[in-house]
Design an enzyme around this catalytic site. Sequence first.
Site, PDB file in Angstrom:
ATOM      1  CB  THR A   9      -1.035   5.715   3.074  1.00 18.35           C
ATOM      2  OG1 THR A   9       0.253   5.110   3.018  1.00 18.35           O
ATOM      3  CG2 THR A   9      -2.059   4.592   3.079  1.00 18.35           C
ATOM      4  CD  GLU A  60       3.046   1.047   3.200  1.00 15.16           C
ATOM      5  OE1 GLU A  60       2.838  -0.156   3.009  1.00 15.16           O
ATOM      6  OE2 GLU A  60       4.186   1.540   3.212  1.00 15.16           O
ATOM      7  CE1 TYR A  66      -2.048   2.995   7.996  1.00 12.73           C
ATOM      8  CE2 TYR A  66      -0.653   2.617   6.080  1.00 12.73           C
ATOM      9  CZ  TYR A  66      -1.256   3.489   6.971  1.00 12.73           C
ATOM     10  OH  TYR A  66      -1.071   4.845   6.828  1.00 12.73           O
ATOM     11  CE  LYS A 124      -4.400   5.436   6.775  1.00 11.69           C
ATOM     12  NZ  LYS A 124      -4.898   6.747   7.231  1.00 11.69           N
TER      13      LYS A 124
HETATM   14  P1  NAP Z   1       0.391   8.723  14.068  1.00  9.76           P
HETATM   15  O1  NAP Z   1       1.515   9.507  14.648  1.00  9.76           O
HETATM   16  O2  NAP Z   1       0.307   7.271  14.333  1.00  9.76           O
HETATM   17  O3  NAP Z   1      -0.981   9.413  14.565  1.00  9.76           O
HETATM   18  C1  NAP Z   1      -2.223   8.769  14.444  1.00  9.76           C
HETATM   19  C2  NAP Z   1      -3.098   9.197  15.605  1.00  9.76           C
HETATM   20  O4  NAP Z   1      -4.355   8.489  15.529  1.00  9.76           O
HETATM   21  C3  NAP Z   1      -2.502   8.873  16.977  1.00  9.76           C
HETATM   22  O5  NAP Z   1      -2.459  10.040  17.766  1.00  9.76           O
HETATM   23  C4  NAP Z   1      -3.456   7.845  17.546  1.00  9.76           C
HETATM   24  O6  NAP Z   1      -3.628   7.951  18.936  1.00  9.76           O
HETATM   25  C5  NAP Z   1      -4.751   8.183  16.848  1.00  9.76           C
HETATM   26  N1  NAP Z   1      -5.680   7.050  16.899  1.00  9.76           N
HETATM   27  C6  NAP Z   1      -5.384   5.733  16.798  1.00  9.76           C
HETATM   28  N2  NAP Z   1      -6.496   4.990  16.949  1.00  9.76           N
HETATM   29  C7  NAP Z   1      -7.523   5.847  17.174  1.00  9.76           C
HETATM   30  C8  NAP Z   1      -8.899   5.684  17.423  1.00  9.76           C
HETATM   31  N3  NAP Z   1      -9.466   4.481  17.493  1.00  9.76           N
HETATM   32  N4  NAP Z   1      -9.661   6.794  17.597  1.00  9.76           N
HETATM   33  C9  NAP Z   1      -9.106   8.021  17.556  1.00  9.76           C
HETATM   34  N5  NAP Z   1      -7.789   8.252  17.357  1.00  9.76           N
HETATM   35  C10 NAP Z   1      -7.004   7.166  17.153  1.00  9.76           C
HETATM   36  O7  NAP Z   1       0.329   8.924  12.489  1.00  9.76           O
HETATM   37  P2  NAP Z   1       0.886  10.143  11.592  1.00  9.76           P
HETATM   38  O8  NAP Z   1       2.223   9.792  11.107  1.00  9.76           O
HETATM   39  O9  NAP Z   1       0.636  11.416  12.309  1.00  9.76           O
HETATM   40  O10 NAP Z   1      -0.077  10.034  10.347  1.00  9.76           O
HETATM   41  C11 NAP Z   1      -1.314  10.741  10.296  1.00  9.76           C
HETATM   42  C12 NAP Z   1      -2.243  10.020   9.335  1.00  9.76           C
HETATM   43  O11 NAP Z   1      -1.661   9.991   8.041  1.00  9.76           O
HETATM   44  C13 NAP Z   1      -2.536   8.571   9.684  1.00  9.76           C
HETATM   45  O12 NAP Z   1      -3.868   8.294   9.293  1.00  9.76           O
HETATM   46  C14 NAP Z   1      -1.565   7.787   8.831  1.00  9.76           C
HETATM   47  O13 NAP Z   1      -2.038   6.487   8.582  1.00  9.76           O
HETATM   48  C15 NAP Z   1      -1.549   8.652   7.598  1.00  9.76           C
HETATM   49  N6  NAP Z   1      -0.323   8.596   6.796  1.00  9.76           N
HETATM   50  C16 NAP Z   1       0.881   8.804   7.387  1.00  9.76           C
HETATM   51  C17 NAP Z   1       2.027   8.774   6.625  1.00  9.76           C
HETATM   52  C18 NAP Z   1       3.390   9.033   7.247  1.00  9.76           C
HETATM   53  O14 NAP Z   1       4.383   8.745   6.590  1.00  9.76           O
HETATM   54  N7  NAP Z   1       3.452   9.593   8.442  1.00  9.76           N
HETATM   55  C19 NAP Z   1       1.946   8.545   5.244  1.00  9.76           C
HETATM   56  C20 NAP Z   1       0.696   8.379   4.662  1.00  9.76           C
HETATM   57  C21 NAP Z   1      -0.439   8.414   5.446  1.00  9.76           C
HETATM   58  P3  NAP Z   1      -2.476   7.437  19.941  1.00  9.76           P
HETATM   59  O15 NAP Z   1      -1.480   8.570  19.985  1.00  9.76           O
HETATM   60  O16 NAP Z   1      -3.214   7.245  21.202  1.00  9.76           O
HETATM   61  O17 NAP Z   1      -1.913   6.178  19.371  1.00  9.76           O
HETATM   62  P1  GDP Z   2       5.939   2.080   6.279  1.00 12.41           P
HETATM   63  O1  GDP Z   2       6.448   2.417   4.912  1.00 12.41           O
HETATM   64  O2  GDP Z   2       4.700   2.831   6.620  1.00 12.41           O
HETATM   65  O3  GDP Z   2       5.801   0.632   6.523  1.00 12.41           O
HETATM   66  O4  GDP Z   2       7.037   2.720   7.279  1.00 12.41           O
HETATM   67  P2  GDP Z   2       8.142   2.034   8.217  1.00 12.41           P
HETATM   68  O5  GDP Z   2       9.053   3.132   8.638  1.00 12.41           O
HETATM   69  O6  GDP Z   2       7.511   1.246   9.305  1.00 12.41           O
HETATM   70  O7  GDP Z   2       8.898   1.019   7.243  1.00 12.41           O
HETATM   71  C1  GDP Z   2       9.551   1.460   6.085  1.00 12.41           C
HETATM   72  C2  GDP Z   2      10.335   0.298   5.485  1.00 12.41           C
HETATM   73  O8  GDP Z   2      11.427  -0.014   6.354  1.00 12.41           O
HETATM   74  C3  GDP Z   2       9.522  -0.990   5.334  1.00 12.41           C
HETATM   75  O9  GDP Z   2       9.786  -1.547   4.067  1.00 12.41           O
HETATM   76  C4  GDP Z   2      10.075  -1.891   6.421  1.00 12.41           C
HETATM   77  O10 GDP Z   2      10.028  -3.291   6.100  1.00 12.41           O
HETATM   78  C5  GDP Z   2      11.514  -1.428   6.474  1.00 12.41           C
HETATM   79  N1  GDP Z   2      12.175  -1.775   7.743  1.00 12.41           N
HETATM   80  C6  GDP Z   2      13.344  -2.457   7.863  1.00 12.41           C
HETATM   81  N2  GDP Z   2      13.624  -2.662   9.143  1.00 12.41           N
HETATM   82  C7  GDP Z   2      12.625  -2.092   9.874  1.00 12.41           C
HETATM   83  C8  GDP Z   2      12.382  -1.984  11.274  1.00 12.41           C
HETATM   84  O11 GDP Z   2      13.130  -2.456  12.102  1.00 12.41           O
HETATM   85  N3  GDP Z   2      11.266  -1.302  11.647  1.00 12.41           N
HETATM   86  C9  GDP Z   2      10.409  -0.746  10.728  1.00 12.41           C
HETATM   87  N4  GDP Z   2       9.340  -0.064  11.162  1.00 12.41           N
HETATM   88  N5  GDP Z   2      10.606  -0.874   9.393  1.00 12.41           N
HETATM   89  C10 GDP Z   2      11.713  -1.523   8.980  1.00 12.41           C
END
Ligand code: NAP
Ligand code: GDP
Length: 343
Positions: free
Chosen positions: A125, A127, A149, A153
Amino acid sequence: MKTAFITGIAGQDGAYLAKLLLEKGYRVIGGDRRTSRNSYWRLDELGIRNEIETVYLELHEPTNIQRMIEKFEPSEIYNLAAQSFVSASFEMPLLTTDVTGIGVLRMLEAVRQVNPETKFYQASTSEMFGQVRQVPQNEETPFYPRSPYGTAKLFAHWSTINYREAHGMFAVSGILFNHESPLRSREFVSRKITSTLADIKNGAERTLELGNLDAKRDWGFAGDYVEGMWLMMQRPEPGDYVLATGENHSVREFVNLSARHFGFEPVWEGEGTEEKATDGKTGREIVRVNPEFFRPAEVRELIGDASKAKAELGWKPGVSFEKLVEMMCESELKRRPTEVSGD
Ligand code: NAP
Ligand code: GDP
């Protein structure tokens, strides 16, 4: 027929990746931790629920992971499971580190034990760049994570590289910038904005409460990003790749665009924690700042450089920021008033 194992199948990326791999003719096994929710609303919404074999996969449980790899003998494993919400990681740092960091080591070690020829994708990520050392960020940019987080990661990222270098495994790390979709959880800011404004549009007596409106993210569409994951796994040699749009926007811009899509005319006033937006047409308050949503340490601004992915994978994002916001707003309207997914 190739078999792919996706951990985190119930999540946003799990759903889009599963759809893509099914279209490519894979047998898809979806790993899901045991919960009482018993809901695959994302897979249902994409119409692929019945085409995926779902099994228990718990990142805390090494023998469970090992048995699943032995049983299904996947040629590709996509490790998407994680405690993925930055904000929650401050509240649950040990849980986050155990799942999002050590959990990846459990996966890698199981692959090494069962079949080190298995290709392994790790969901890294942006992050990890946190308090950025360079603008824009690419594969060579030094890391400076700002949350449990991010640190978890980063451990997982280096573990993936170490298994590649130490054990010769095909282990790749995709450093993905934020990617959103109608299937995003409502706690992330993008979908929090679109779903809450849709609720207000539908007459709910609510105000959208947000934290840092000036945070900037490089937001893309999840459907584009899962294609990049697959492309990384098809390379002759494993490597690490940034996926990003190369454009960033503030939370405030996301709000303005969404609000206008729903027919509001946001008028901002006040500063800091007193800032709010009213609808210019009705005078109704639609957005206010709530310090509860500030983070103990913030990542102020991210913007990615995906040149390597473009050059080596031929990958580029297809959906613009404006199109993404429109897509998310439209899906909220389609779901209402009968059903709101992702609650
Ligand atoms: P997400 O919607 O939160 O999906 C993560 C999944 O992991 C969920 O289904 C969750 O289950 C499951 N999980 C949590 N704890 C677990 C455990 N102990 N054992 C097995 N499964 C578990 O995230 P996403 O947006 O699809 O992202 C997919 C991956 O890419 C994640 O690793 C995330 O950190 C990474 N990532 C995402 C972004 C983004 O912008 N979306 C960017 C960079 C990296 P539950 O449904 O039960 O909670
Ligand atoms: P992140 O980049 O994985 O932390 O994704 P988020 O969607 O959770 O947050 C993106 C940015 O939006 C971060 O800088 C947060 O601080 C900002 N943010 C501002 N207000 C909110 C809020 O109410 N909820 C979340 N989730 N993020 C917020």
